[in-house]
Design an enzyme around this catalytic site. Structure first.
Site, PDB file in Angstrom:
ATOM      1  N   HIS A   5      21.568 -16.639  52.765  1.00 26.34           N
ATOM      2  CA  HIS A   5      20.756 -15.735  51.962  1.00 26.34           C
ATOM      3  C   HIS A   5      21.374 -14.341  51.950  1.00 26.34           C
ATOM      4  O   HIS A   5      21.832 -13.839  52.961  1.00 26.34           O
ATOM      5  CB  HIS A   5      19.303 -15.715  52.431  1.00 26.34           C
ATOM      6  CG  HIS A   5      18.689 -17.078  52.432  1.00 26.34           C
ATOM      7  ND1 HIS A   5      17.533 -17.371  53.105  1.00 26.34           N
ATOM      8  CD2 HIS A   5      19.078 -18.242  51.854  1.00 26.34           C
ATOM      9  CE1 HIS A   5      17.227 -18.645  52.940  1.00 26.34           C
ATOM     10  NE2 HIS A   5      18.158 -19.187  52.185  1.00 26.34           N
ATOM     11  N   ASP A  18      20.111 -11.184  50.688  1.00 25.42           N
ATOM     12  CA  ASP A  18      19.411  -9.913  50.534  1.00 25.42           C
ATOM     13  C   ASP A  18      19.156  -9.136  51.819  1.00 25.42           C
ATOM     14  O   ASP A  18      18.508  -8.089  51.779  1.00 25.42           O
ATOM     15  CB  ASP A  18      18.095 -10.112  49.777  1.00 25.42           C
ATOM     16  CG  ASP A  18      17.250 -11.204  50.364  1.00 25.42           C
ATOM     17  OD1 ASP A  18      17.642 -11.783  51.386  1.00 25.42           O
ATOM     18  OD2 ASP A  18      16.178 -11.495  49.799  1.00 25.42           O
ATOM     19  N   ASP A  39      20.166 -22.477  47.931  1.00 25.36           N
ATOM     20  CA  ASP A  39      18.897 -21.778  48.055  1.00 25.36           C
ATOM     21  C   ASP A  39      18.923 -20.629  47.056  1.00 25.36           C
ATOM     22  O   ASP A  39      19.953 -19.953  46.890  1.00 25.36           O
ATOM     23  CB  ASP A  39      18.702 -21.208  49.460  1.00 25.36           C
ATOM     24  CG  ASP A  39      18.289 -22.257  50.489  1.00 25.36           C
ATOM     25  OD1 ASP A  39      18.333 -23.457  50.167  1.00 25.36           O
ATOM     26  OD2 ASP A  39      17.946 -21.861  51.620  1.00 25.36           O
ATOM     27  N   ASP A  84      13.348 -17.974  48.558  1.00 23.89           N
ATOM     28  CA  ASP A  84      14.314 -19.012  48.910  1.00 23.89           C
ATOM     29  C   ASP A  84      14.382 -20.125  47.875  1.00 23.89           C
ATOM     30  O   ASP A  84      15.430 -20.723  47.648  1.00 23.89           O
ATOM     31  CB  ASP A  84      13.962 -19.643  50.256  1.00 23.89           C
ATOM     32  CG  ASP A  84      14.135 -18.698  51.414  1.00 23.89           C
ATOM     33  OD1 ASP A  84      14.497 -17.531  51.190  1.00 23.89           O
ATOM     34  OD2 ASP A  84      13.899 -19.128  52.560  1.00 23.89           O
ATOM     35  N   CYS A 103      12.205 -11.391  50.966  1.00 24.78           N
ATOM     36  CA  CYS A 103      12.117 -12.824  51.247  1.00 24.78           C
ATOM     37  C   CYS A 103      10.718 -13.376  50.997  1.00 24.78           C
ATOM     38  O   CYS A 103      10.544 -14.483  50.477  1.00 24.78           O
ATOM     39  CB  CYS A 103      12.480 -13.112  52.701  1.00 24.78           C
ATOM     40  SG  CYS A 103      14.055 -12.463  53.244  1.00 24.78           S
TER      41      CYS A 103
END
Length: 421
Positions: free
Chosen positions: A301, A303, A252, A168, A405
């Site tokens: 985010h 992914d 992020d 992150d 992550c």
């Protein structure tokens, strides 16, 4: 390439619909000009000059070098669940979490996550580290910090959250480590847990860049962001409306995903256009930053929505289709839709969605770290000729992330390539 989670599963988050780049018709004039100028600048680059710069070697003894998500992994940072705290229930947290968990945040904001659950998550990540070491990967960890300590800036007050998700906050591009400014007030000081490591990497020859830190004043957030249901989220995302404004740059690192000279990013609840433009200017001309978008009601985010797993190979979340998918198909890429996750409905995902099943970590093109419980996606990888390294991090998932992550790859054995020319 998109990881959204309701905190973190949007895929990290909830479900959000975005129209960005060419797919977003509601771009402001400023965003249109920015994106067009980006493309024009890329098109006008002198290919020979760009290639010469792009292939220049990193310092001989530098410990940091990573250009994509799949070259052989040699060194990685793995996050910590120790002392993890529930973030206060502020407007930006509300916009990124499922409604069924709002009571949890209201009750426990600023306090520890449930102790028993946290203990199990810590043990899972320790085992994950041991397995990585067994695979020949050097593992580094951030420093433990008391995240319950209250802090105050001229613009806001908060407590911290954790140092669980290095993806992150850190983005490695070549031999450069970029510290993301972040967008949650509870994550304002998260960089402190990584400073010892980053100083060591800097002393080894790595570049170290800290993006402009936002004030996180009230103006950065739409204080009246009207979310009451998933339907509201879909409508807002389709209109290009997010809880973060364009008051100042924020992003992020986990909203970016790398494929050599091409880096893909989504406008999300935590990454705004000013943040994307800062990255575009910073990385030009050696790297091209492309905005892509998804039918996702709560993008945060990239992914667990769009995860590049090899040269010309990408996992694309079937519940959050990419609006620019033809870009990849025309370039000859294979787009794979992962199977539906198997995680039970009653498993707590305070900061995640079930699609963390596709949030995998490639150790190289033929080895992948995957959830031991997700047998369906294991079979998918095996059909692709990719060996699966099975690890159980189900309790760690609850804190908002999968293997991708929980890690930040520091060094992968490979060179800078272009996969879209």
């Amino acid at each position: 390439m998109l990881r959204v989670r309701c905190l973190r599963g949007g895929s990290r988050g909830a479900e959000a619909a975005h129209y960005i780049g060419s797919g977003l018709r509601v771009f402001t004039g400023w965003v249109q000009r920015t994106f067009q100028s980006t493309q024009a600048a890329t098109a006008s680059q002198n290919t020979c000059a760009a290639d010469e710069k792009a292939t220049s070697p990193v310092p001989k003894d530098c410990l940091v070098c990573s250009y994509n998500e799949w070259d052989p992994l040699e060194e990685v940072i793995v996050g910590r669940a120790e002392n993890a705290c529930v973030p206060p229930f502020s407007v930006e947290v509300k916009a990124n979490t499922y409604e069924k968990y709002w009571g949890f945040y209201q009750k426990f904001g600023g306090q520890s996550f449930p102790k028993d659950h946290l203990k199990k998550a810590i043990a899972e990540i320790e085992e994950m580290c041991n397995i990585l070491k067994g695979e020949g990967v050097i593992v580094k960890r951030p420093d433990p910090i008391d995240w319950s300590v209250k802090y105050k800036t001229p613009d806001f007050e908060s407590t911290g959250m954790y140092a669980a998700m290095p993806r992150d906050i850190l983005l490695v591009v070549g031999n450069e480590i970029i510290e993301a400014p972040m967008a949650w007030r509870a994550r304002f000081f998260e960089y402190r847990a990584y400073r010892r490591l980053i100083k060591d990497y800097f002393n080894s020859g790595a570049k170290w860049t800290t993006a402009p830190k936002p004030t996180m004043a009230d103006e950065l957030y739409d204080q009246n962001y009207p979310i009451h249901s998933v339907e509201d989220r879909h409508k807002l995302a389709a209109q290009g409306k997010f809880v973060t404004t364009e008051f100042e740059p924020c992003f992020d690192a986990a909203d970016f995903i790398r494929a050599g000279r091409d880096i893909f990013v989504q406008r999300s609840q935590v990454t705004n256009y000013m943040g994307i433009e800062w990255m575009r200017r910073h990385l030009a001309p050696d790297y091209r930053v492309h905005i892509i978008s998804f039918k996702d009601p709560n993008p945060m985010h990239i992914d667990a929505t769009f995860n590049i797993i090899g040269p010309g190979l990408v996992l694309s979340n079937p519940d959050r289709p990419c609006h620019q998918i033809e870009l990849f198909k025309k370039a000859g890429w294979t787009v794979i839709q992962p199977p539906v996750p198997l995680i039970p409905d009653d498993h707590p995902l305070w900061m995640s969605s079930k699609w963390l099943s596709m949030n995998v970590l490639m150790l190289d093109e033929k080895r992948v770290m995957v959830d031991a419980n997700e047998t369906s996606i294991q079979k998918m990888f095996e059909k692709l000729g990719i060996s699966t390294i099975k690890v159980n991090i189900r309790h760690a998932n609850s804190l908002g992330g999968g293997f991708h992550c929980w890690t930040c790859d520091i060094r992968r054995r490979g060179t800078l390539q272009s996969y879209f020319d």
